[in-house]
Design an enzyme around this catalytic site. Sequence first.
Site, PDB file in Angstrom:
ATOM      1  N   SER A  55       0.861  -1.173   0.000  1.00 42.59           N
ATOM      2  CA  SER A  55       0.000   0.000   0.000  1.00 42.59           C
ATOM      3  C   SER A  55       0.893   1.217   0.000  1.00 42.59           C
ATOM      4  O   SER A  55       2.089   1.121   0.268  1.00 42.59           O
ATOM      5  CB  SER A  55      -0.890   0.028   1.246  1.00 42.59           C
ATOM      6  N   ARG A 304      -0.631  -3.929  -6.907  1.00 39.30           N
ATOM      7  CA  ARG A 304      -1.818  -4.544  -6.299  1.00 39.30           C
ATOM      8  C   ARG A 304      -3.050  -3.811  -6.771  1.00 39.30           C
ATOM      9  O   ARG A 304      -3.049  -2.578  -6.890  1.00 39.30           O
ATOM     10  CB  ARG A 304      -1.723  -4.472  -4.772  1.00 39.30           C
ATOM     11  N   THR A 340      -6.681   1.621   5.023  1.00 31.80           N
ATOM     12  CA  THR A 340      -6.185   0.892   6.187  1.00 31.80           C
ATOM     13  C   THR A 340      -7.091   1.084   7.392  1.00 31.80           C
ATOM     14  O   THR A 340      -7.504   0.113   8.043  1.00 31.80           O
ATOM     15  CB  THR A 340      -4.753   1.334   6.532  1.00 31.80           C
ATOM     16  N   CYS A 495      -1.109  -6.405 -17.380  1.00 34.92           N
ATOM     17  CA  CYS A 495      -0.365  -7.106 -16.329  1.00 34.92           C
ATOM     18  C   CYS A 495       0.944  -6.367 -16.064  1.00 34.92           C
ATOM     19  O   CYS A 495       1.739  -6.152 -16.984  1.00 34.92           O
ATOM     20  CB  CYS A 495      -0.074  -8.540 -16.742  1.00 34.92           C
ATOM     21  N   CYS A 518       3.991 -13.974 -11.489  1.00 37.74           N
ATOM     22  CA  CYS A 518       2.787 -13.351 -10.935  1.00 37.74           C
ATOM     23  C   CYS A 518       3.046 -12.750  -9.549  1.00 37.74           C
ATOM     24  O   CYS A 518       3.536 -13.429  -8.646  1.00 37.74           O
ATOM     25  CB  CYS A 518       1.671 -14.375 -10.850  1.00 37.74           C
ATOM     26  N   CYS A 521      -1.412  -9.373  -8.143  1.00 38.61           N
ATOM     27  CA  CYS A 521      -2.107  -8.073  -8.133  1.00 38.61           C
ATOM     28  C   CYS A 521      -3.585  -8.216  -8.451  1.00 38.61           C
ATOM     29  O   CYS A 521      -4.371  -7.326  -8.129  1.00 38.61           O
ATOM     30  CB  CYS A 521      -1.439  -7.096  -9.103  1.00 38.61           C
ATOM     31  N   CYS A 524      -5.570  -9.209 -13.869  1.00 37.08           N
ATOM     32  CA  CYS A 524      -6.080 -10.050 -14.956  1.00 37.08           C
ATOM     33  C   CYS A 524      -7.484 -10.552 -14.656  1.00 37.08           C
ATOM     34  O   CYS A 524      -8.336 -10.618 -15.549  1.00 37.08           O
ATOM     35  CB  CYS A 524      -5.127 -11.214 -15.209  1.00 37.08           C
TER      36      CYS A 524
END
Length: 549
Positions: A55, A304, A340, A495, A518, A521, A524
């Site tokens: 984050s 992410r 958060t 991606c 990968c 995140c 896709c």
Amino acid sequence: MTDREVMEFDVVIVGGGPAGLSAACQIMQRAKAEDKEVSVCLVEKGSEIGAHILSGAVVDKKALAELFPDWEAMGAPLHTSVNVDELHWLNSESGSKQLSNWMIPKTLHNDGNYVISLGNLSRWLAEQAEELGVEVFPGFSAAHLAYDENGQVEGIITGDMGLAEDGSQKDGFMQGMLLKAKYTIFSEGCRGHLGKELMERFELDKGKAPQHYGLGIKELWDVPESQSKPGTVIHTAGWPLGKEAGGGGFLYHLENNQVVVGLIVDLNYKNPHLSPYDEFQRYKHHPIISQHLKGAKRVSYGARAIAKGGWSSLPKMSFPGGLIIGCDAGTLNPAKIKGTHTAMKSGMLAAETVFDALQTEMSPAELTHFDDALRHSWLGEELEQARNFVPVMHTLGTFWGGAYNWLDQNLFSGRLPFTFNDMEPDYACLELADAHKAPEYKKPDGLLSFDKLSSVFLSNTNHEEDQPCHLQLKDANIPIQSNLVKFNEPAQRYCPAGVYEVVQVEGESVFQINSQNCIHCKTCDIKDPAQNITWVTPEGSGGPNYPNM
């Protein structure tokens, strides 16, 4: 095959982020205060707590102060308070205008907030949870939902360990365990794969606006001590995205001579040629950003998806056997660009609801009152006041949408008697490739901009190579026969980790999945225009290993 091993708990929590850990701590706090015996297990697919946490992060301490009023004395890793707070409109690759404070929606002001590593906060919360008696199991993926004979969720099944790519059992194979619970709390983060199944099975999002998403891409840099300005927070809007996509950039100065820089790209963009990763690489060349990175060294990279639909996209959060909370449900406050404190509060409210239910002698019932508890809390009030932030930006664009939000938030505190909704899912927004021009992206210079593979290397991503692919295609023909023809197969660009490629094999186009790259995140699973890709959890502990992202 032998019978599956079963472990039973009062509560099982899926996901070791702020929401799940806050729920775990709050339940055990109540149990200790009321001298009750409660067993709580928390499973986390990362190799350790915090390994998959990414984050910004500028954090509102409101929820933390409720959960642990003496958090400072306890050593919570909030060390750097915001002391410089700037918002810049970037009008070109070199031009910009800093907005005065009065021009900025008050929800974006960061007075009293802290620049932190959310991964480190999660690690600290896990320490508190374990001290309170929670059993924390990192490295165990929650692969499947477990249902009882009545169709009620009775827990989760962890992923099998030691399966080969073809599904056969290798030496050392271990079957996943059934973790049974009276109540199961799902806090997997944005687009959790079990949360997605729960939404579909129990129609939790029926009648709601579709969830909307952004892709956040972030890097951590070590900067010379002379350039370090702990507590400096910079947000930007406009270039490089402009009219191509909504979103914006950020740069924060942490302690220890470190800077985080990132770009959020709304996933409702229309141009299938757009590459969020490459937009981020050129973003760092803008003078407002590059001046902070001179002589610096990039040390980590990650990405992410972010659930940013807000109030109108909140699903029903209870179902038979448990609750869905945090970013799994979409509790981020988009008007603050913060999730958060809202995730933590949703976990704390879930904890109160579940603990109270455990004290009854009746059979577990669906905790339908949880939704009311959340909506009548300060969390619900925050999200309701921010309900128009995203749909207005989607409708009017960044500039005019920002102007509306300034009016709505600064003069009316989000209480204008209008509710806007964006009912078009992000994946449906892509337009045909022929209708758009491909952006021209410069070759990375190796100083500020870099290629995808070198970036993935810095995410410390690792998967067991010989295991079933966790990126599943519903129809293997769609990428080449449909997506390539219509959209120039956008997975190659959306991606941020180089997982998807179209390669030539004996003169034929072939869709190649490099699943080892990968970084989890979930883009896709969200953006594929045919909704043909399903992300499922790989073998436990696989994926990125972020240090202090």
